[in-house]
Design a protein around this motif. Structure first.
Motif, PDB file in Angstrom:
ATOM      1  N   MET A 101       0.814  -1.204   0.000  1.00  0.00           N
ATOM      2  CA  MET A 101       0.000   0.000   0.000  1.00  0.00           C
ATOM      3  C   MET A 101       0.859   1.270   0.000  1.00  0.00           C
ATOM      4  O   MET A 101       0.468   2.295  -0.568  1.00  0.00           O
ATOM      5  CB  MET A 101      -0.940   0.013   1.207  1.00  0.00           C
ATOM      6  N   ASN A 102       2.037   1.210   0.598  1.00  0.00           N
ATOM      7  CA  ASN A 102       2.946   2.362   0.555  1.00  0.00           C
ATOM      8  C   ASN A 102       3.379   2.678  -0.871  1.00  0.00           C
ATOM      9  O   ASN A 102       3.626   3.838  -1.211  1.00  0.00           O
ATOM     10  CB  ASN A 102       4.174   2.104   1.429  1.00  0.00           C
ATOM     11  N   GLU A 103       3.450   1.654  -1.703  1.00  0.00           N
ATOM     12  CA  GLU A 103       3.831   1.867  -3.096  1.00  0.00           C
ATOM     13  C   GLU A 103       2.678   2.405  -3.933  1.00  0.00           C
ATOM     14  O   GLU A 103       2.901   3.046  -4.961  1.00  0.00           O
ATOM     15  CB  GLU A 103       4.323   0.547  -3.713  1.00  0.00           C
ATOM     16  N   ASN A 104       1.435   2.147  -3.486  1.00  0.00           N
ATOM     17  CA  ASN A 104       0.271   2.486  -4.299  1.00  0.00           C
ATOM     18  C   ASN A 104      -0.492   3.721  -3.826  1.00  0.00           C
ATOM     19  O   ASN A 104      -1.295   4.275  -4.588  1.00  0.00           O
ATOM     20  CB  ASN A 104      -0.702   1.301  -4.332  1.00  0.00           C
ATOM     21  N   LEU A 105      -0.275   4.161  -2.590  1.00  0.00           N
ATOM     22  CA  LEU A 105      -1.042   5.262  -2.016  1.00  0.00           C
ATOM     23  C   LEU A 105      -0.119   6.388  -1.573  1.00  0.00           C
ATOM     24  O   LEU A 105       1.065   6.172  -1.304  1.00  0.00           O
ATOM     25  CB  LEU A 105      -1.860   4.772  -0.825  1.00  0.00           C
ATOM     26  N   ASP A 106      -0.667   7.593  -1.477  1.00  0.00           N
ATOM     27  CA  ASP A 106       0.104   8.737  -1.002  1.00  0.00           C
ATOM     28  C   ASP A 106       0.292   8.709   0.506  1.00  0.00           C
ATOM     29  O   ASP A 106       1.252   9.281   1.023  1.00  0.00           O
ATOM     30  CB  ASP A 106      -0.593  10.041  -1.403  1.00  0.00           C
ATOM     31  N   ALA A 107      -0.610   8.072   1.215  1.00  0.00           N
ATOM     32  CA  ALA A 107      -0.534   8.021   2.675  1.00  0.00           C
ATOM     33  C   ALA A 107       0.647   7.176   3.139  1.00  0.00           C
ATOM     34  O   ALA A 107       1.138   6.293   2.421  1.00  0.00           O
ATOM     35  CB  ALA A 107      -1.830   7.443   3.243  1.00  0.00           C
ATOM     36  N   THR A 108       1.103   7.454   4.364  1.00  0.00           N
ATOM     37  CA  THR A 108       2.086   6.597   5.011  1.00  0.00           C
ATOM     38  C   THR A 108       1.361   5.402   5.619  1.00  0.00           C
ATOM     39  O   THR A 108       0.430   5.578   6.408  1.00  0.00           O
ATOM     40  CB  THR A 108       2.832   7.363   6.119  1.00  0.00           C
ATOM     41  N   VAL A 109       1.746   4.194   5.239  1.00  0.00           N
ATOM     42  CA  VAL A 109       1.079   2.979   5.694  1.00  0.00           C
ATOM     43  C   VAL A 109       2.025   2.205   6.601  1.00  0.00           C
ATOM     44  O   VAL A 109       3.169   1.920   6.212  1.00  0.00           O
ATOM     45  CB  VAL A 109       0.632   2.104   4.508  1.00  0.00           C
ATOM     46  N   ALA A 110       1.553   1.868   7.797  1.00  0.00           N
ATOM     47  CA  ALA A 110       2.386   1.180   8.773  1.00  0.00           C
ATOM     48  C   ALA A 110       1.663  -0.034   9.328  1.00  0.00           C
ATOM     49  O   ALA A 110       0.457   0.009   9.583  1.00  0.00           O
ATOM     50  CB  ALA A 110       2.753   2.128   9.916  1.00  0.00           C
ATOM     51  N   ALA A 111       2.409  -1.119   9.501  1.00  0.00           N
ATOM     52  CA  ALA A 111       1.891  -2.298  10.190  1.00  0.00           C
ATOM     53  C   ALA A 111       2.064  -2.091  11.689  1.00  0.00           C
ATOM     54  O   ALA A 111       3.111  -1.616  12.140  1.00  0.00           O
ATOM     55  CB  ALA A 111       2.632  -3.544   9.737  1.00  0.00           C
ATOM     56  N   VAL A 112       1.030  -2.428  12.459  1.00  0.00           N
ATOM     57  CA  VAL A 112       1.088  -2.268  13.912  1.00  0.00           C
ATOM     58  C   VAL A 112       0.825  -3.614  14.577  1.00  0.00           C
ATOM     59  O   VAL A 112       0.309  -4.543  13.959  1.00  0.00           O
ATOM     60  CB  VAL A 112       0.088  -1.204  14.409  1.00  0.00           C
ATOM     61  N   ALA A 113       1.170  -3.694  15.861  1.00  0.00           N
ATOM     62  CA  ALA A 113       1.211  -4.980  16.546  1.00  0.00           C
ATOM     63  C   ALA A 113      -0.101  -5.408  17.176  1.00  0.00           C
ATOM     64  O   ALA A 113      -0.194  -6.519  17.709  1.00  0.00           O
ATOM     65  CB  ALA A 113       2.309  -4.955  17.616  1.00  0.00           C
ATOM     66  N   SER A 114      -1.134  -4.562  17.152  1.00  0.00           N
ATOM     67  CA  SER A 114      -2.411  -4.932  17.748  1.00  0.00           C
ATOM     68  C   SER A 114      -3.527  -4.136  17.084  1.00  0.00           C
ATOM     69  O   SER A 114      -3.293  -3.061  16.511  1.00  0.00           O
ATOM     70  CB  SER A 114      -2.424  -4.665  19.257  1.00  0.00           C
ATOM     71  N   SER A 115      -4.731  -4.670  17.191  1.00  0.00           N
ATOM     72  CA  SER A 115      -5.872  -3.929  16.653  1.00  0.00           C
ATOM     73  C   SER A 115      -6.097  -2.642  17.435  1.00  0.00           C
ATOM     74  O   SER A 115      -6.477  -1.616  16.870  1.00  0.00           O
ATOM     75  CB  SER A 115      -7.137  -4.799  16.678  1.00  0.00           C
ATOM     76  N   ALA A 116      -5.845  -2.666  18.751  1.00  0.00           N
ATOM     77  CA  ALA A 116      -6.011  -1.455  19.560  1.00  0.00           C
ATOM     78  C   ALA A 116      -5.079  -0.355  19.088  1.00  0.00           C
ATOM     79  O   ALA A 116      -5.469   0.821  19.022  1.00  0.00           O
ATOM     80  CB  ALA A 116      -5.765  -1.768  21.030  1.00  0.00           C
ATOM     81  N   ALA A 117      -3.858  -0.711  18.731  1.00  0.00           N
ATOM     82  CA  ALA A 117      -2.901   0.284  18.245  1.00  0.00           C
ATOM     83  C   ALA A 117      -3.373   0.905  16.941  1.00  0.00           C
ATOM     84  O   ALA A 117      -3.147   2.095  16.689  1.00  0.00           O
ATOM     85  CB  ALA A 117      -1.526  -0.358  18.059  1.00  0.00           C
ATOM     86  N   ALA A 118      -4.044   0.112  16.099  1.00  0.00           N
ATOM     87  CA  ALA A 118      -4.567   0.641  14.840  1.00  0.00           C
ATOM     88  C   ALA A 118      -5.763   1.552  15.090  1.00  0.00           C
ATOM     89  O   ALA A 118      -5.878   2.639  14.505  1.00  0.00           O
ATOM     90  CB  ALA A 118      -4.957  -0.506  13.907  1.00  0.00           C
ATOM     91  N   VAL A 119      -6.668   1.139  15.973  1.00  0.00           N
ATOM     92  CA  VAL A 119      -7.944   1.831  16.164  1.00  0.00           C
ATOM     93  C   VAL A 119      -7.782   3.128  16.949  1.00  0.00           C
ATOM     94  O   VAL A 119      -8.475   4.117  16.676  1.00  0.00           O
ATOM     95  CB  VAL A 119      -8.953   0.890  16.854  1.00  0.00           C
ATOM     96  N   GLU A 120      -6.882   3.160  17.920  1.00  0.00           N
ATOM     97  CA  GLU A 120      -6.713   4.364  18.742  1.00  0.00           C
ATOM     98  C   GLU A 120      -6.339   5.551  17.865  1.00  0.00           C
ATOM     99  O   GLU A 120      -5.378   5.513  17.116  1.00  0.00           O
ATOM    100  CB  GLU A 120      -5.637   4.128  19.805  1.00  0.00           C
ATOM    101  N   GLY A 121      -7.130   6.602  17.947  1.00  0.00           N
ATOM    102  CA  GLY A 121      -6.855   7.809  17.189  1.00  0.00           C
ATOM    103  C   GLY A 121      -7.330   7.789  15.752  1.00  0.00           C
ATOM    104  O   GLY A 121      -7.199   8.790  15.043  1.00  0.00           O
ATOM    105  N   ALA A 122      -7.904   6.673  15.297  1.00  0.00           N
ATOM    106  CA  ALA A 122      -8.321   6.564  13.899  1.00  0.00           C
ATOM    107  C   ALA A 122      -9.619   7.327  13.651  1.00  0.00           C
ATOM    108  O   ALA A 122     -10.539   7.292  14.464  1.00  0.00           O
ATOM    109  CB  ALA A 122      -8.490   5.103  13.505  1.00  0.00           C
ATOM    110  N   ASP A 123      -9.687   8.000  12.516  1.00  0.00           N
ATOM    111  CA  ASP A 123     -10.903   8.677  12.090  1.00  0.00           C
ATOM    112  C   ASP A 123     -11.844   7.729  11.351  1.00  0.00           C
ATOM    113  O   ASP A 123     -13.062   7.898  11.383  1.00  0.00           O
ATOM    114  CB  ASP A 123     -10.565   9.843  11.159  1.00  0.00           C
TER     115      ASP A 123
END
Length: 335
Positions: A172-194
């Motif tokens: 996704m980093n190659e295909n999108l303008d956004a910075t895409v990062a893998a995180v270690a838990s679903s909570a880490a992904a969801v916290e702060g997400a719009d």
């Protein structure tokens, strides 16, 4: 005497070359607008088989303004242990067959487009942070389509297998303008997400609803089974709940069914169908702090809308093989 109708057969490879992910979003949005203004559509019907194990699924929609109607059917499992998708498209005015599509390659793209329409209708306009739970083909389709309706700066992905989420982030980093990062838990992904997208095969909730930030939007598309759910009761209780079709909510929307069983919501808490919001018949988001959910179980609305777009492009490009269908008045005349 009636004459044979000529339709176009499109292979999966031909379909894959006809349109990019962004090309699906506008036709699917128009399909849902038509549904919101009264176009007929029915939720999926799924038949399960035990020996050999498998399922047969189909659903239908008529989109008069699009000029097409049809039904998406797929078989999964059985002896072949695989899945095959077919999509017949008929002219909505004459009833003549227009096309028969090998519907596999379009599946994550049309489903992703439905998710993007939900994001566009319900997420805050200033949403910049996207969380995605899941890293398979459907998650890819959802993220690529969602990125066409919001300018995300950052995307966090979580799935249980580290290699999978890291590969997803790299792609996704190659295909999108956004910075895409893998995180270690679903909570880490969801916290702060719009915006939060769930695209998993999980049977139990994939994150804690208490972690959702006020004002977040959730698109759940990975489960359509009465006993399986990606979202917990807290999420459903907190949210303005919008399904793709109201009629499927008590049939296979497992997250909402479970919340009803817990007594925190009832059928009156279904705010509106997505099409009603898109058509302006019902409100979407009403405040920056509101939590919204789009429950996307899959319908023929997005499938027929996408199929008609692909058919039109194929005709213009001279792609596909012409096949003939005999009208019933001729084929059933006793010969």
């Amino acid at each position: 005497m009636a004459t044979d109708a000529t339709a176009l057969f499109l292979t999966s490879d031909e379909i894959a070359d006809l349109a990019d992910p962004a090309d699906y979003v506008d036709p699917v949005r128009e399909g849902y607008r038509e549904r919101g203004e009264g176009a007929p559509a029915e939720p999926r019907t799924t038949l399960f088989n035990d020996d050999p194990t498998g399922m047969l699924t189909g659903y239908l929609a008529i989109l008069p303004e699009t000029g097409a109607m049809g039904g998406y059917t797929y078989a999964a499992g059985f002896g072949g242990r695989d899945a095959h998708f077919s999509l017949p498209i008929f002219d909505a005015e004459s009833g003549d067959p227009l096309a028969l599509l090998d519907g596999a390659s379009m599946n994550p793209l049309k489903t992703g487009a439905a998710g993007a329409v939900g994001v566009d209708a319900l997420a805050r306009r200033d949403a910049t942070d996207l969380a995605v739970i899941g890293s398979g083909t459907q998650a890819r389709g959802q993220v690529r389509a969602a990125a066409t309706v919001r300018d995300f700066d950052r995307i966090e992905v979580y799935s249980p297998t580290q290699d999978h989420r890291q590969s997803f982030a790299a792609e996704m980093n190659e295909n999108l303008d956004a910075t895409v990062a893998a995180v270690a838990s679903s909570a880490a992904a969801v916290e702060g997400a719009d915006v939060i997208i769930t695209a998993t095969n999980a049977s139990e909730p994939v994150f804690d609803g208490d972690v959702i930030e006020p004002g977040a939007h959730v698109t759940a598309m990975g489960q359509y089974h009465s006993e399986r759910r990606e979202l917990d009761t807290t999420t459903i209780e907190r949210a303005t709940y919008v399904p793709d079709l109201r009629a499927r909510v008590t049939r296979d929307a497992g997250s909402f069914i479970h919340a009803m069983d817990e007594g925190v919501v009832d059928e009156d808490d279904v705010h509106a169908e997505l099409g009603e919001v898109v058509a302006g018949k019902e409100s979407g988001r009403t405040s920056p702090e509101e939590v919204t959910v789009f429950d996307s179980g899959g319908t023929a609305i997005e499938t027929v809308a996408a199929g008609k777009m692909l058919y039109d492009r194929a005709r213009e490009a001279g792609v596909g093989e012409e096949i003939e269908f005999s009208p019933a008045s001729e084929a059933m005349d006793g010969r």
